[in-house]
Write a protein that holds these residues in place. Sequence first.
Motif, PDB file in Angstrom:
ATOM      1  N   VAL A   2      42.875  35.640  29.910  1.00 34.52           N
ATOM      2  CA  VAL A   2      42.039  36.816  30.124  1.00 34.52           C
ATOM      3  C   VAL A   2      41.555  36.811  31.661  1.00 34.52           C
ATOM      4  O   VAL A   2      41.402  37.842  32.387  1.00 34.52           O
ATOM      5  N   GLN A   3      41.213  35.408  32.283  1.00 31.22           N
ATOM      6  CA  GLN A   3      40.888  35.255  33.429  1.00 31.22           C
ATOM      7  C   GLN A   3      41.997  36.027  34.390  1.00 31.22           C
ATOM      8  O   GLN A   3      41.829  36.717  35.280  1.00 31.22           O
ATOM      9  N   ASP A   4      43.382  35.517  34.304  1.00 32.25           N
ATOM     10  CA  ASP A   4      44.525  35.984  35.016  1.00 32.25           C
ATOM     11  C   ASP A   4      44.589  37.455  34.798  1.00 32.25           C
ATOM     12  O   ASP A   4      44.867  38.085  35.849  1.00 32.25           O
ATOM     13  N   LEU A   5      44.230  37.956  33.713  1.00 27.15           N
ATOM     14  CA  LEU A   5      44.446  39.395  33.474  1.00 27.15           C
ATOM     15  C   LEU A   5      43.516  40.364  34.213  1.00 27.15           C
ATOM     16  O   LEU A   5      43.853  41.341  34.582  1.00 27.15           O
ATOM     17  N   ILE A   6      42.360  39.702  34.395  1.00 30.09           N
ATOM     18  CA  ILE A   6      41.473  40.526  35.405  1.00 30.09           C
ATOM     19  C   ILE A   6      42.163  40.706  36.605  1.00 30.09           C
ATOM     20  O   ILE A   6      41.868  41.794  37.306  1.00 30.09           O
ATOM     21  N   PHE A   7      42.523  39.573  37.333  1.00 30.12           N
ATOM     22  CA  PHE A   7      43.167  39.827  38.577  1.00 30.12           C
ATOM     23  C   PHE A   7      44.314  40.660  38.556  1.00 30.12           C
ATOM     24  O   PHE A   7      44.574  41.521  39.429  1.00 30.12           O
ATOM     25  N   ASP A   8      45.400  40.436  37.412  1.00 28.85           N
ATOM     26  CA  ASP A   8      46.467  41.276  37.388  1.00 28.85           C
ATOM     27  C   ASP A   8      45.936  42.765  37.215  1.00 28.85           C
ATOM     28  O   ASP A   8      46.634  43.683  37.848  1.00 28.85           O
ATOM     29  N   CYS A   9      44.992  43.168  36.594  1.00 29.83           N
ATOM     30  CA  CYS A   9      44.416  44.648  36.378  1.00 29.83           C
ATOM     31  C   CYS A   9      44.071  45.148  37.693  1.00 29.83           C
ATOM     32  O   CYS A   9      44.165  46.328  37.959  1.00 29.83           O
ATOM     33  N   SER A  10      43.531  44.173  38.408  1.00 32.31           N
ATOM     34  CA  SER A  10      42.956  44.844  39.796  1.00 32.31           C
ATOM     35  C   SER A  10      44.006  44.998  40.678  1.00 32.31           C
ATOM     36  O   SER A  10      44.100  45.893  41.708  1.00 32.31           O
ATOM     37  N   ASN A  11      45.064  44.371  40.631  1.00 30.96           N
ATOM     38  CA  ASN A  11      46.227  44.647  41.300  1.00 30.96           C
ATOM     39  C   ASN A  11      47.355  45.530  40.789  1.00 30.96           C
ATOM     40  O   ASN A  11      48.529  45.646  41.033  1.00 30.96           O
ATOM     41  N   LYS A  12      46.749  45.961  39.663  1.00 29.17           N
ATOM     42  CA  LYS A  12      47.622  47.341  38.784  1.00 29.17           C
ATOM     43  C   LYS A  12      48.995  46.745  38.297  1.00 29.17           C
ATOM     44  O   LYS A  12      50.166  47.520  38.345  1.00 29.17           O
ATOM     45  N   LYS A  13      48.921  45.468  37.859  1.00 30.11           N
ATOM     46  CA  LYS A  13      50.225  44.931  37.390  1.00 30.11           C
ATOM     47  C   LYS A  13      50.604  45.465  35.926  1.00 30.11           C
ATOM     48  O   LYS A  13      49.805  45.742  35.330  1.00 30.11           O
ATOM     49  N   THR A  14      51.774  45.304  35.687  1.00 33.20           N
ATOM     50  CA  THR A  14      52.152  45.374  34.387  1.00 33.20           C
ATOM     51  C   THR A  14      52.692  44.142  33.854  1.00 33.20           C
ATOM     52  O   THR A  14      53.286  43.144  34.458  1.00 33.20           O
TER      53      THR A  14
END
Lengths: 168, 160
Positions: B69-81
Amino acid sequence: MKTGQMKIQQMAFMLIAITLFFALVAIFVISFKYSGLKQSAMELEEENAMMLVTKLANSPEFSCGESFGETKINCIDENKVMALKENPAYSEFWKVSNIEIRKIYPKTEEKICDSGNYPNCNIIKMYQKEISGFDASNFVSLCRKESVDGETYDKCELAKMMISYEKK
Amino acid sequence: MTRKFKNAQEEMVGFAVIIIIVAVVLVVFLGFSLKNKQEKVESYEVDSFIQSFLQYTTSCEDNFEYRSVQDLIFDCSNKKTCSGGEDSCEVLDSELTGILEESWKVEEGTLAKGYELKIMFNEEEMLSIEKGNATQNSRGASQDFFKTGNSVKIFFTVYT
């Protein structure tokens, strides 16, 4: 009855009334304060019990250590727990009546873990006893090494660690 | 007789004044006490909950590993898929919704009457999940962490 006597009697009644009134007010204030104190004591006791769970979760016997990357707080190594389960050397080690770890998410059918069904289960009972006495629980992260197509990865799930203990 | 009656009247007025003063003091005292009770309580349980869900392994996989979840927060901010094509923000939202629903059941007879989760990324709201009623009694905790100069703040409140 003389006027002086009347006055003294009047004053005595007045003093009794005022004393009673202030006594009632004092009882009200003390009971109000005491109920707050009781609440604080209960909250403190609850927090202490949770801290005991966290202390257990972060002990070397349970904690993930550095097995899953950097050191994590409130992280339990599931493989370690399974290895410790029913180990007679640890039956009295933690001075608690029982330890149970229950997976919360992802939700699956309730199944008690044993060496035959692990990791397709969601309740790990350290001892085969029922939870008795006082109990406390707290959220933990339950991690293990999982393998898909020969590749190993870290899998952490959300769980609750429950302990029961006898009050001294 | 008139003088006696007047004296009695004065004494009654005096007694009434004392009662009014004490009542005012009591009302002020009660007001302060109740105001203090409505404050949010820092909760050890909620704090542990935040720490635990941040480590949760999601179904989102990048080329190397399953993301927490912690990684996904940063992925979401970078609009990653994710490697499966799912939007990281959607996965984050659905996983957190599932975690919250299973961890804090908001039903008749349960302790939690509602909850609110807020994730702030660089002081801007990234995600907000709410359920149930926001009552006067609540317990909450917050956690913040940094990565490559970006700050993340997580606030979680449970209404009881």
